[in-house]
Design a protein around this motif. Structure first.
Motif, PDB file in Angstrom:
ATOM      1  N   UNK A 115       0.861  -1.173   0.000  1.00 31.80           N
ATOM      2  CA  UNK A 115       0.000   0.000   0.000  1.00 31.80           C
ATOM      3  C   UNK A 115       0.899   1.224   0.000  1.00 31.80           C
ATOM      4  N   UNK A 116       0.569   2.180  -0.826  1.00 32.77           N
ATOM      5  CA  UNK A 116       1.383   3.382  -0.880  1.00 32.77           C
ATOM      6  C   UNK A 116       1.917   3.595  -2.291  1.00 32.77           C
ATOM      7  N   UNK A 117       3.052   4.304  -2.401  1.00 32.03           N
ATOM      8  CA  UNK A 117       3.875   4.887  -1.343  1.00 32.03           C
ATOM      9  C   UNK A 117       3.158   6.023  -0.606  1.00 32.03           C
ATOM     10  N   UNK A 118       3.659   6.283   0.619  1.00 31.10           N
ATOM     11  CA  UNK A 118       3.050   7.282   1.465  1.00 31.10           C
ATOM     12  C   UNK A 118       4.159   8.195   2.010  1.00 31.10           C
ATOM     13  N   UNK A 119       3.858   9.502   2.069  1.00 29.84           N
ATOM     14  CA  UNK A 119       4.834  10.477   2.548  1.00 29.84           C
ATOM     15  C   UNK A 119       4.574  10.802   4.018  1.00 29.84           C
ATOM     16  N   UNK A 120       5.556  10.501   4.878  1.00 29.65           N
ATOM     17  CA  UNK A 120       5.452  10.868   6.281  1.00 29.65           C
ATOM     18  C   UNK A 120       6.736  11.503   6.801  1.00 29.65           C
ATOM     19  N   UNK A 121       7.757  11.600   5.953  1.00 31.83           N
ATOM     20  CA  UNK A 121       9.068  12.101   6.361  1.00 31.83           C
ATOM     21  C   UNK A 121       9.633  12.912   5.196  1.00 31.83           C
ATOM     22  N   UNK A 122       8.961  13.999   4.807  1.00 32.91           N
ATOM     23  CA  UNK A 122       9.286  14.683   3.552  1.00 32.91           C
ATOM     24  C   UNK A 122      10.591  15.463   3.611  1.00 32.91           C
ATOM     25  N   UNK A 162      24.860  24.951  18.350  1.00 34.84           N
ATOM     26  CA  UNK A 162      24.654  24.114  17.172  1.00 34.84           C
ATOM     27  C   UNK A 162      23.788  24.848  16.157  1.00 34.84           C
ATOM     28  N   UNK A 163      24.103  24.625  14.882  1.00 37.94           N
ATOM     29  CA  UNK A 163      23.555  25.484  13.835  1.00 37.94           C
ATOM     30  C   UNK A 163      22.269  24.976  13.203  1.00 37.94           C
ATOM     31  N   UNK A 164      21.707  23.857  13.668  1.00 38.93           N
ATOM     32  CA  UNK A 164      20.501  23.343  13.029  1.00 38.93           C
ATOM     33  C   UNK A 164      19.314  24.258  13.291  1.00 38.93           C
ATOM     34  N   UNK A 165      18.609  24.617  12.238  1.00 41.48           N
ATOM     35  CA  UNK A 165      17.415  25.445  12.370  1.00 41.48           C
ATOM     36  C   UNK A 165      16.167  24.600  12.578  1.00 41.48           C
ATOM     37  N   UNK A 166      16.242  23.305  12.245  1.00 42.16           N
ATOM     38  CA  UNK A 166      15.107  22.392  12.436  1.00 42.16           C
ATOM     39  C   UNK A 166      15.639  20.973  12.426  1.00 42.16           C
ATOM     40  N   UNK A 167      14.931  20.087  13.095  1.00 39.48           N
ATOM     41  CA  UNK A 167      15.301  18.679  13.118  1.00 39.48           C
ATOM     42  C   UNK A 167      14.063  17.853  12.797  1.00 39.48           C
ATOM     43  N   UNK A 168      14.132  17.090  11.702  1.00 40.76           N
ATOM     44  CA  UNK A 168      13.055  16.182  11.301  1.00 40.76           C
ATOM     45  C   UNK A 168      13.470  14.770  11.690  1.00 40.76           C
ATOM     46  N   UNK A 169      12.584  14.052  12.339  1.00 36.95           N
ATOM     47  CA  UNK A 169      12.927  12.753  12.912  1.00 36.95           C
ATOM     48  C   UNK A 169      11.973  11.680  12.426  1.00 36.95           C
ATOM     49  N   UNK A 170      12.529  10.539  12.045  1.00 35.47           N
ATOM     50  CA  UNK A 170      11.709   9.353  11.793  1.00 35.47           C
ATOM     51  C   UNK A 170      12.204   8.232  12.688  1.00 35.47           C
ATOM     52  N   UNK A 171      11.262   7.543  13.301  1.00 30.84           N
ATOM     53  CA  UNK A 171      11.584   6.448  14.208  1.00 30.84           C
ATOM     54  C   UNK A 171      11.404   5.110  13.513  1.00 30.84           C
ATOM     55  N   UNK A 172      12.200   4.110  13.923  1.00 32.54           N
ATOM     56  CA  UNK A 172      11.883   2.746  13.512  1.00 32.54           C
ATOM     57  C   UNK A 172      11.575   1.895  14.727  1.00 32.54           C
ATOM     58  N   UNK A 173      11.130   2.548  15.784  1.00 34.95           N
ATOM     59  CA  UNK A 173      10.627   1.853  16.971  1.00 34.95           C
ATOM     60  C   UNK A 173       9.518   2.711  17.560  1.00 34.95           C
ATOM     61  N   UNK A 174       8.664   2.096  18.357  1.00 33.47           N
ATOM     62  CA  UNK A 174       7.567   2.849  18.963  1.00 33.47           C
ATOM     63  C   UNK A 174       8.124   3.961  19.844  1.00 33.47           C
ATOM     64  N   UNK A 175       7.529   5.157  19.777  1.00 39.26           N
ATOM     65  CA  UNK A 175       8.010   6.250  20.615  1.00 39.26           C
ATOM     66  C   UNK A 175       7.637   6.023  22.067  1.00 39.26           C
TER      67      UNK A 175
END
Length: 372
Positions: A151-158, A268-281
């Motif tokens: 099913x998909x593809x689906x966007x959740x981590x753009x 630290x210079x990051x203006x944003x952090x996008x995170x994807x997990x491969x385990x339950x939060x």
């Protein structure tokens, strides 16, 4: 610089086409810093209003064409249409995933780690987890010629436009990151990638990384066994390129927690952090409750730091589930009594009147009655 609110896989924001970037796109990945700021602002507003993953009403019958050994306990699958019509597959962008419906009926989400310009096959890679729920074990048993559904593809981590990027991956967390790195490299963006793991034998796609242009200067391979243990999160962030940079991270929960904590340091210079997990939060802000299973005639105590799904599965191991992050809807369950604190990103408002996703949602009171 301070961080914006991170985007987790459990709280995904679907991209609009101008904010996504295919590997083969000829135009620059970003036009100006202002564009990146506007994109991030819009993503932040969407997340704050509870944006859901865009539903994908599409199921494809596919066949396993190739099985590759990518690292110790990691296999890749190349999937093609089972009908051999030659029809192109749905388009996808870096960060997309598939729902893989296995022969047993289990449904699992796996990031696409191939080339988006390849319209005739999908590639996923899966690490075998011996004490997991059985999905990875079943994937590792598949052979060329076996049939599956997706099913998909689906966007959740753009992948969004930004003036610079820092990519961080731990082990199998490279799967959504690899197409992103290829995309920004092809577009001429400023980027760095730090890839960590227990040892090189457990880290898939090292050879493919070496083939990316300028990877010698931009990719840091850091196995724990060669450095006396895991890297400090602050050290990982020091690899960010000069100037404003957006971070993308996929890894185990301890790595995610450590990097987020280090982000509080304004050096630290990051203006944003996008995170994807491969385990339950981890469960955050939960309260203890009692769950009564009406058909089973059992009453379960759910502690404040555990999910309803986790406790229910101890009594009913056959209960279906998949993402454990509230965006696939596999574990949706009828609620017969009690008020629900909805934390998902998949149910419609009418569905929320009498249904909940038991992987992330909880009770507003101290008792729920479920149709299980």
């Amino acid at each position: 610089m301070s961080t914006t609110q991170p985007v987790d896989a459990g709280q995904p924001v679907p991209p609009t086409p101008p904010d996504s970037m295919p590997v083969s796109a000829p135009r620059p990945l970003f036009r100006a810093v202002g564009v990146a700021a506007n994109v991030m602002a819009r993503l932040g507003r969407a997340r704050a209003t509870g944006a859901r993953v865009v539903p994908v009403d599409r199921e494809l019958d596919m066949v396993v064409r190739e099985v590759g050994n990518e690292a110790r306990d990691v296999v890749s699958l190349r999937l093609t249409r089972a009908d051999d019509t030659g029809e192109v597959l749905p388009r996808w962008w870096p960060g997309a995933h598939l729902d893989l419906v296995l022969p047993s009926g289990r449904v699992r989400q796996y990031s696409l780690c191939g080339d988006p310009s390849d319209r005739h096959s999908f590639r996923v890679a899966v690490r075998h987890i011996s004490d997991g729920g059985g999905g990875s074990r079943e994937v590792h048993s598949l052979r060329p010629g076996d049939r599956v559904r997706v099913r998909g593809p689906r966007e959740a981590f753009p992948l969004v436009r930004a003036p610079g990027y820092l990519f961080l991956a731990g082990g199998i967390g490279i799967t959504p990151i690899l197409p992103m790195v290829r995309a920004v490299a092809a577009a001429g963006a400023d980027w760095r990638f730090v890839y960590v793991g227990r040892d090189r034998a457990t880290m898939p796609f090292l050879a493919e990384l070496a083939e990316i242009p300028h990877s010698r200067d931009r990719v840091v391979i850091r196995p724990d066994d060669e450095h006396g243990g895991p890297a400090a999160a602050a050290k990982l962030l020091e690899h960010a390129p000069p100037g404003p940079a957006t971070g993308y991270l996929c890894g185990p929960p301890p790595m995610i927690a450590a990097v987020r904590a280090a982000m509080d340091d304004s050096a630290h210079r990051l203006t944003a952090l996008h995170v994807e997990r491969f385990a339950a939060p981890p469960v955050v802000g939960g309260t203890a409750l009692t769950v009564h299973l009406a058909r089973t005639r059992a009453t379960l105590d759910v502690p404040a730091d555990r999910s309803v799904l986790e406790v229910v599965r101890e009594r009913l191991p056959q209960v279906p589930y998949s993402c454990q992050q509230g965006f696939c809807g596999t574990c949706r369950t009828k609620v017969l009594d009690g008020e629900v604190e909805h934390r998902d990103r998949v149910l419609t408002e009418p569905e929320r009147r009498d249904t909940m996703t038991i992987c992330v949602s909880r009770g507003r009171g101290d008792r729920l009655v479920l149709d299980l």
